[in-house]
Design an enzyme around this catalytic site. Structure first.
Site, mmCIF file in Angstrom:
data_model
loop_
_atom_site.group_PDB
_atom_site.id
_atom_site.type_symbol
_atom_site.label_atom_id
_atom_site.label_comp_id
_atom_site.label_asym_id
_atom_site.label_seq_id
_atom_site.Cartn_x
_atom_site.Cartn_y
_atom_site.Cartn_z
ATOM 1 N N GLN A 194 -4.809 -1.450 10.002
ATOM 2 C CA GLN A 194 -4.630 -2.885 9.368
ATOM 3 C C GLN A 194 -5.585 -4.130 9.664
ATOM 4 O OE1 GLN A 194 -3.679 -3.287 5.877
ATOM 5 N NE2 GLN A 194 -4.673 -5.970 5.720
ATOM 6 N N ASP B 237 -11.088 3.232 4.031
ATOM 7 C CA ASP B 237 -11.374 1.718 4.037
ATOM 8 C C ASP B 237 -13.396 1.810 3.962
ATOM 9 O OD1 ASP B 237 -9.286 0.039 3.399
ATOM 10 O OD2 ASP B 237 -9.558 0.097 5.734
ATOM 11 N N LYS C 18 0.405 -1.561 -0.344
ATOM 12 C CA LYS C 18 0.058 0.722 -0.310
ATOM 13 C C LYS C 18 0.801 1.625 0.318
ATOM 14 C CE LYS C 18 -4.319 -2.407 1.895
ATOM 15 N NZ LYS C 18 -4.464 -2.880 3.515
#
Ligand code: NAD
Length: 297
Positions: free
Chosen positions: A98, A121, A54
């Site tokens: 994460q 997200d 990422k």
């Protein structure tokens, strides 16, 4: 019939290219780069790889990447303090924690601490709520990527029968919402669904997000269906091999004989997730800077 292979890898590469171009224009207009902060707690090997890729993709798309790697024993208070600091930091447009977090940390309370306007997200309840009532917010990256592939392939989805297999908060439920918003007739199937093959047979669009290797068979599909396979499953290794093959939730070869179009695994939905994360971050940056995001982002 031999299905068209929907090339998510190529689509994602083009999206990343577009994001990179718009990110450069954003930097000129805003006088700073768009920024994504990624927080990793602990040393889960798969998460380490995801966070690394990422970060690289963010920099390659002309945006700033801020990586925060914290030890496994990080307390909830320490993590919340970092999230709060990132919420306040004007160089950070998107915050991604994460998952999975180590078991002593409560994922929902950490995600709830992220500012909804930096929640790229799309996991915050505010963004789930915005999606369900049709307000603009952030949509989870994987289902939004699936939707891009579907509209690219089919155009208008109005009136089409769509069956989503799986009801997770990160894939199945937001996928169903997006299809509903696009005027499809949507069924969500799950582990307790009766006669799953019969339900899937109705579908013009099948989105499989289960996590069971090659579960969806050719004979479940309607002739000419469009199939989006979200599943990522590793088969046991063949003799003499160290690792087994990666497969999706759909039996790809046989399904290709019935479907009109299908995403492969790997190379279908998988590459879309990071590309959409970059896209969401750049949209967040425009909103935070009071600029209008380009329409084709
Ligand atoms: P999850 O485990 O949270 O949810 C799975 C869903 O499948 C559940 O809602 C369950 O009801 C349903 N299910 C389980 N067994 C079933 C059965 N026999 N019949 C019908 N439904 C059944 O999983 P998730 O996080 O939604 O992920 C699903 C799959 O997608 C996994 O393989 C995951 O690795 C993959 N995934 C891929 C990406 C990506 O491509 N970037 C992102 C997220 C998830």
């Amino acid at each position: 019939m031999t299905a068209t292979r929907i090339d998510g890898k190529a689509f994602a590469a083009a999206l990343r290219e577009r994001v990179g171009g718009y990110a450069a224009s954003f930097e000129e207009a805003a006088g700073r780069k768009a920024g994504l902060a990624v927080v990793l707690v602990g040393d889960d090997p798969a998460s380490q790889v995801y966070v690394g890729s990422k970060g690289k993709a963010t920099v390659a798309a002309n945006m700033a990447s801020f990586e925060h790697r914290l030890p496994d024993e990080t307390t909830s208070q320490e993590l919340l303090a970092l999230v709060e600091q990132l919420n306040q930091d004007e160089s950070v447009d998107g915050i991604l924690v994460q998952l999975p977090l180590p078991s002593h940390l409560d994922e929902q309370s950490i995600i709830s601490a992220i500012s909804p306007d930096k929640d790229v997200d799309g996991f915050h309840v505010i963004n789930a709520g915005r999606l369900s009532v049709g307000q603009s917010g952030f949509v989870p990256c994987t289902p939004l990527g699936c939707m891009m592939l579907l509209t690219d392939r089919l155009g208008d989805l109005s009136g089409l029968e769509a069956v989503v297999i799986g009801r997770s908060n990160i894939v199945g439920k937001p996928m169903a919402q997006l299809l509903l918003d696009a005027n499809a007739t949507v069924t969500i199937a799950h582990s307790r669904t009766k006669d799953l093959p019969g339900v899937v047979k109705r579908a013009d669009i099948v989105v499989a997000a289960v996590g069971r290797a090659e579960m969806v068979k050719a004979e479940w599909l309607k002739e000419g269906a469009t199939v989006i396979d979200v599943g990522i499953n590793r088969l046991p290794p063949e003799p003499g091999k160290e690792k087994g093959r990666l497969v999706g939730d759909v039996a790809f070869n046989e399904a290709s004989e019935v479907a009109a179009a299908i995403t492969p695994v790997p190379g279908g939905v998988g590459p879309m997730t990071i590309a959409v994360l970059l896209r969401n971050t750049l949209v967040a940056a425009h909103r935070n800077a009071g600029l209008t995001a380009p329409e084709d982002l």
